[in-house]
Design a protein around this motif. Structure first.
Motif, PDB file in Angstrom:
ATOM      1  N   ALA A  22       0.834  -1.184   0.000  1.00  0.00           N
ATOM      2  CA  ALA A  22       0.000   0.000   0.000  1.00  0.00           C
ATOM      3  C   ALA A  22       0.870   1.235   0.000  1.00  0.00           C
ATOM      4  N   ALA A  57      -0.231  14.588  -3.884  1.00  0.00           N
ATOM      5  CA  ALA A  57      -1.682  14.368  -3.935  1.00  0.00           C
ATOM      6  C   ALA A  57      -2.321  14.964  -2.694  1.00  0.00           C
ATOM      7  N   SER A 122      -1.962  13.913 -11.544  1.00  0.00           N
ATOM      8  CA  SER A 122      -1.273  13.164 -10.498  1.00  0.00           C
ATOM      9  C   SER A 122      -1.967  11.831 -10.265  1.00  0.00           C
ATOM     10  N   LEU A 123      -3.293  11.903 -10.211  1.00  0.00           N
ATOM     11  CA  LEU A 123      -4.074  10.695  -9.968  1.00  0.00           C
ATOM     12  C   LEU A 123      -3.848   9.661 -11.069  1.00  0.00           C
ATOM     13  N   CYS A 126      -0.596   8.110 -10.926  1.00  0.00           N
ATOM     14  CA  CYS A 126      -0.434   7.296  -9.731  1.00  0.00           C
ATOM     15  C   CYS A 126      -1.188   5.984  -9.891  1.00  0.00           C
ATOM     16  N   ARG A 130      -0.372   1.604 -10.907  1.00  0.00           N
ATOM     17  CA  ARG A 130      -0.903   0.719  -9.878  1.00  0.00           C
ATOM     18  C   ARG A 130      -1.867  -0.288 -10.475  1.00  0.00           C
ATOM     19  N   ARG A 195      -9.615  -5.380  -3.067  1.00  0.00           N
ATOM     20  CA  ARG A 195      -9.236  -4.121  -2.425  1.00  0.00           C
ATOM     21  C   ARG A 195      -8.509  -3.219  -3.414  1.00  0.00           C
ATOM     22  N   ASN A 199      -9.710   0.187  -5.284  1.00  0.00           N
ATOM     23  CA  ASN A 199      -8.968   1.441  -5.248  1.00  0.00           C
ATOM     24  C   ASN A 199      -8.814   2.017  -6.655  1.00  0.00           C
ATOM     25  N   PHE A 202     -12.167   3.167  -7.967  1.00  0.00           N
ATOM     26  CA  PHE A 202     -12.565   4.422  -7.325  1.00  0.00           C
ATOM     27  C   PHE A 202     -11.884   5.620  -7.982  1.00  0.00           C
ATOM     28  N   HIS A 203     -10.569   5.530  -8.102  1.00  0.00           N
ATOM     29  CA  HIS A 203      -9.852   6.682  -8.642  1.00  0.00           C
ATOM     30  C   HIS A 203     -10.192   6.926 -10.112  1.00  0.00           C
ATOM     31  N   LEU A 486     -11.971   0.089   1.077  1.00  0.00           N
ATOM     32  CA  LEU A 486     -11.964   0.305   2.527  1.00  0.00           C
ATOM     33  C   LEU A 486     -12.239  -0.964   3.329  1.00  0.00           C
TER      34      LEU A 486
ATOM     35  N   ALA B  60      -6.150   1.036   5.374  1.00  0.00           N
ATOM     36  CA  ALA B  60      -5.111   1.937   4.865  1.00  0.00           C
ATOM     37  C   ALA B  60      -3.828   1.873   5.683  1.00  0.00           C
ATOM     38  N   PHE B 281     -16.980   7.693   5.728  1.00  0.00           N
ATOM     39  CA  PHE B 281     -16.615   8.297   4.440  1.00  0.00           C
ATOM     40  C   PHE B 281     -17.461   7.787   3.264  1.00  0.00           C
ATOM     41  N   TRP B 316     -15.724  16.482   2.376  1.00  0.00           N
ATOM     42  CA  TRP B 316     -15.388  15.220   1.716  1.00  0.00           C
ATOM     43  C   TRP B 316     -13.918  15.194   1.334  1.00  0.00           C
ATOM     44  N   HIS B 324      -5.670   9.588   2.751  1.00  0.00           N
ATOM     45  CA  HIS B 324      -4.378   9.559   2.079  1.00  0.00           C
ATOM     46  C   HIS B 324      -3.236   9.762   3.054  1.00  0.00           C
TER      47      HIS B 324
END
Ligand code: HEM
Lengths: 549, 365
Positions: A22, A57, A122-123, A126, A130, A195, A199, A202-203, A486, B60, B281, B316, B324
């Motif tokens: 992570a 970020a 950036s996202l 990144c 990944r 997971r 992620n 989501f992004h 999450l 996380a 969240f 948010w 993060h």
């Protein structure tokens, strides 16, 4: 090597198994110093690493939040252009300065765009690597079983009379939620791929959301229109009172629908402490997708827009249009129609102002300024004189008062339908209170005006936003991805079965959570126990030393 | 739903006044519980908590359990079936009765968790439970009296948020032994309810047409539940910062006395705080989306940078930053706790500041 506390000091963990940890990679450039004497390419690489680092970020996220604040403090053009104009009047010296920093258009300003575009670059930088790494991981076999399972965060060991093969067979069914791979005398399993996938989803969904918003902004349009009960509307540019196209919207190709507002009904709370509060608005409408199409019906309410031809028709407001019949000095009926009067914004009784223009009256044009009172009542004003006021927003006992003018209305110039240019007109006088059916005889034989009744009218907004559904889809995906990232725990587990010195099989079970959680230990333990129990009850496991029970 | 005229609801006046009495009863119950929790915090004994039911570390937080790192500690795994299954370094091979006893070794970095405990705390939890039931009854009677969802104005929001915060706290207390948070959660709850009863109170009444939508049930409920969870997180973050200072002082050899000395271990608070952000969240995200859908139906655009929308967005983003930060080297611990506190401040500002300071479509205060 890290010490017990990893809260501080930013030590990176090593989980010993080489999975994409992570935040690794993304983190790597976090504290990178400036590279001395690099080639342009080196500089570019360095900049890219900084930009796509987690720390950047984080800072960009803060800027995004910080930058949004002034937009909530100062009036914004997108929300309330009138308040911006008001601000200019109130603060004539400050306003131009704020304007220089786009503070009345924060969310479409170049500096705000810079923040979110950088964030999304950036996202991308990144997340894409990944995502690729994850893809490789998903396709790869779970990694080789480490030699010493006893050193894993969870490990258990027991012996059984079952053959090693049998143990691994049972292991497969116990660890059925893991993806398993056989390596020699052991199974290596991996679970919780969702997971990382979550992620990435989501992004990427956030990127989708941004693109949808941009598309809506560019290709959509919005227009406002006022429709009196009984009137129709056809979706063409000229039908709108105001129209706001997106930068790339095709204004000549609006969806060809039309509708009629057959009737409109407004209800207000009659009694008690909430008297006068709006209770419900409902407009009955008949609409067609395109000329010649079938007629359909819709009841328009505050939360029930009409959806037609990719356009949403919303109910924004409601008020009244008193109807007048005007005869001119020659006795001809020169005007007979409802006239929308605009309610005063702060008045709970919805007192409304409007004008009636009769330029064709003879011998001279006529104009009226009027006040409409939905529920008129005499009361004592502040100065002690009796005055007429509206005490309720519903039209219970409507009345109008008029001021008449005659002369040239100046209709050759473009002008607002809500204002009368009286500069070249002469005031004829004021009417008394007119109720429906009352006629006011104008002085000097200029004609007469009859207040014949009233109609309701609705203010409507039409919006076409092609980004709506993609935005909803992206947002929903984002939530799903979020839940994955999450709540799913990525973890590895191993089962090794080897022949022990006494002829019994030694079974080792071990587990490693890539994210630490007590739930991990509990799960591994439950599975290890289940494996042991199965082997105990397994008839095929009646090996040499299990004859005791 | 049927929206009756106020005059016709006269028959429900009895219910409405019943719900008004419940407000008082509920505030009293919470205040008593707060007092008891404070006593526990001040006079309890610092006791180690059982390791098995602590807050799990969220997704996380990178696992610290590198092989060989730290000391191995005992995790009391549920139902270890036989006495032989102890924990011992690399574990001896079972040579016991059946020959197949599990010998388990667990290495981890379960924090040394302790908090001030006293029997008063258990009573306080029970009293909080009573307050919770009164709170629930209040909301139900008010909803029945008004014949609608009982969250249509500020007063009703505060009451519902209190309910959710207390529910989240009770969950934390029963599930994660986190009753040490009682003081910090109930303090804002009692304050908010006091403010609500004194200044925000509005008669039970019908809703304006803009609120006639089932999205109010979805959007507002999600926002309220998320706010409740954020509140517990915020309370834990603030306690964390205090407790962290205590630790720092201890580390420097200073003597710490009084309540500060009895604060729960910072690691524990950090986990609770993170855990509740992780729960809240996605709910908050969902609440914003539901709000956008509703705005799309009611106002003709799903996002319009109305002040309320702006501050929901800011909140948010800050919580996203919090998540993060926990995955960024050098930002864990106090820094991320401060971000959590900041997020909570934004949330509260969204609630009070925006309704009273700015005019917008959301001003139904
Ligand atoms: C609009 C901006 C962004 C939002 C709202 C956002 C939100 C989130 C959320 C909610 C998580 C889940 C945290 C968790 O796993 O507990 C997350 C994780 C993550 N985000 Fe973002 N993010 C954004 C931009 C970025 C950018 C620009 C980067 C890269 C530089 C990034 C990299 C990551 C990484 C690496 C993780 C995983 C952390 C981990 O593995 O624990 N995100 N993000």
């Amino acid at each position: 090597m890290a010490t017990t506390s990893t809260r501080k000091g930013g030590k990176k963990r090593t989980d010993g198994t080489g999975g994409p940890a992570a935040g690794d990679g993304a983190d790597a450039a976090g504290g990178a110093g400036a590279p001395g004497g690099l080639s342009p390419l080196g500089w570019a690489r360095w900049a890219w690493r900084i930009l796509t680092s987690m720390r950047t970020a984080l800072i960009l996220l803060f800027l995004l939040a910080l930058g949004a604040i002034p937009g909530s403090m100062l009036p914004q053009r997108v929300v309330s252009p009138d308040q911006v104009a008001q601000y200019y009047t109130d603060n004539p010296s400050l306003a131009p300065w704020l304007e220089r920093f786009y503070l009345f258009d924060v969310y479409s300003s170049p500096w705000y765009a810079a923040i979110y575009l950088l964030l999304f670059v950036s996202l991308t930088g990144c997340v894409i690597p990944r995502a690729l790494a994850h893809l490789r991981l998903v396709r790869a076999r779970p990694p080789k079983t480490p030699r010493n399972l006893g050193r894993m965060p969870y490990s258990a060991r027991f012996t059984t009379g079952a053959e090693p093969e049998r143990v691994l067979e049972q292991g497969r069914s116990v660890f059925k939620r893991y993806r398993l791979e056989r390596y020699g005398d052991s199974l290596s399993g991996e679970a919780g791929y969702l997971r990382e996938a979550g992620n990435v989803i989501f992004h990427i969904a956030l990127l989708g959301l941004l693109v949808s918003l941009a598309a809506g902004y560019a290709f959509g349009y919005r227009g406002n229109m006022l429709v009196v009960e009984g009137d129709g509307f056809a979706n063409t540019l000229t039908s709108y009172d105001s129209f706001y196209p997106g930068v790339a919207a095709d204004q000549d190709d609006l969806a060809p629908f039309s509708f009629t507002l057959d009737s409109f009904d407004a209800k207000f709370v009659e009694d008690g402490g909430f008297s006068g509060q709006a209770e419900s608005f409902a407009g009955e409408m008949t609409y067609k997708d395109h000329p010649g199409g079938p007629e359909r019906h819709h009841t328009l309410e505050v939360n029930k827009p009409l959806s037609v031809g990719g356009v949403q028709v919303y109910l924004l407001g409601h008020a009244y249009a008193p109807e007048f019949e005007v005869r001119d000095g020659e006795g001809e009926v020169v005007f007979d129609q409802p006239v929308p009067f605009l309610p005063r914004s702060e008045d709970p009784g919805k007192t409304a102002d409007g004008v009636v223009k009769v330029p064709d009256a003879l011998p001279e044009g006529l104009g009226f300024e009027g006040v409409f009172l939905p529920t008129a009542q005499e009361r004592t004003g502040e100065d002690g004189e009796p005055e007429l006021a509206s005490v309720f927003p519903g039209a219970e006992d409507p009345a109008v008062t008029l001021t008449a003018y005659s002369g040239d209305l100046g209709m050759r110039q473009a002008q607002s339908v809500y204002q009368l240019d009286t500069s070249r007109m002469e005031e004829l006088g004021e009417s008394g209170t007119l109720r429906p059916g009352d006629t006011w005889e104008l002085p000097d034989g200029a004609g007469e005006v009859t207040f014949t009744g009233y109609k309701d009218f609705a203010t409507l907004q039409m919006t076409h936003n092609p980004g709506r559904l993609p935005a909803l889809l992206s947002a929903s995906l984002a939530v799903l991805g979020l839940l994955g990232t999450l709540f799913v725990r990525p973890r590895r587990a191993w089962v090794r079965a080897s022949a022990g010195p006494d002829g019994r099989t030694v079974v080792e079970v071990a587990g490693l959570g890539k994210t630490e959680s007590t739930a991990n230990g509990q799960e591994f333990h439950r599975l290890a126990t289940e494996l042991r129990d199965r082997l105990r009850e397994d008839p095929a496991a009646d090996g040499p030393a299990s004859s005791k029970e | 739903m049927v929206y009756q005229l106020a005059a016709e609801t006269a028959a429900d006046q009895g219910l409405a006044s019943y719900s008004d009495h419940l407000i008082i009863a509920m505030i009293v119950a919470y205040a008593v519980a707060l007092f008891l929790f404070a006593l526990e915090a001040a006079y309890g004994r610092r006791t180690a908590l059982k390791g098995d039911r602590l807050v799990p570390v969220g997704a996380a937080a990178p696992a610290a359990a590198a092989p060989g790192a730290g000391g191995s500690s005992t995790v009391d795994l549920d139902a270890v079936p036989e006495p032989g299954g102890g924990t011992g370094g690399d574990g001896g091979t079972g040579g016991d009765r059946d020959g197949d006893d599990l010998s388990v070794s667990v290495r981890g970095s379960e924090p040394q968790a302790s908090a001030s405990r006293n029997v008063l705390g258990a009573i306080a939890v029970a009293v909080t439970g009573v307050g919770f039931l009164l709170n629930l009854a209040q909301i139900v009677t008010r909803g029945l009296a008004a014949d609608r969802w009982p969250w249509g104005n500020m007063f009703e929001f505060v009451v519902a948020i209190s309910l959710c915060s207390v529910a989240a706290f009770l969950y934390a207390a029963l599930r994660y032994q986190a009753r040490y948070l009682g003081t910090f959660v109930l303090l804002p709850v009692v304050l908010l309810l006091g403010i609500a009863a004194r200044w925000l109170y509005t008669e039970t009444g019908p809703l304006v047409p803009a609120l006639h939508s089932y999205w109010i049930a979805i959007h507002v409920s999600a926002a309220i539940v998320a706010t409740g969870a954020f509140m517990v997180s915020g309370a834990a973050a603030i306690t964390y910062l205090l407790s962290h200072r205590t630790e720092a002082k201890r580390a420097m050899g200073e003597r710490v006395a009084g309540i500060a000395a009895k604060l729960p271990s910072p690691e524990l608070l950090d986990r609770v705080s993170h855990r509740f952000v992780v729960i809240a969240f996605p709910l908050w995200t969902f609440a914003i989306i539901a709000g956008a859908i509703w705005a799309d139906e009611a106002w003709g655009r799903f996002w319009g940078w109305d002040p309320k929308e702006v501050w929901s967005f800011i909140t948010w983003v800050i919580y996203a930053a919090y998540l993060h930060a926990r995955a960024t080297a050098g930002w864990k611990g106090t820094r991320s706790a401060w971000i959590g506190v900041l997020g909570f401040a934004a949330l509260m500002f969204n609630f009070f500041g925006v309704n009273y300071m700015f005019s917008g479509l959301h001003s139904y205060a």
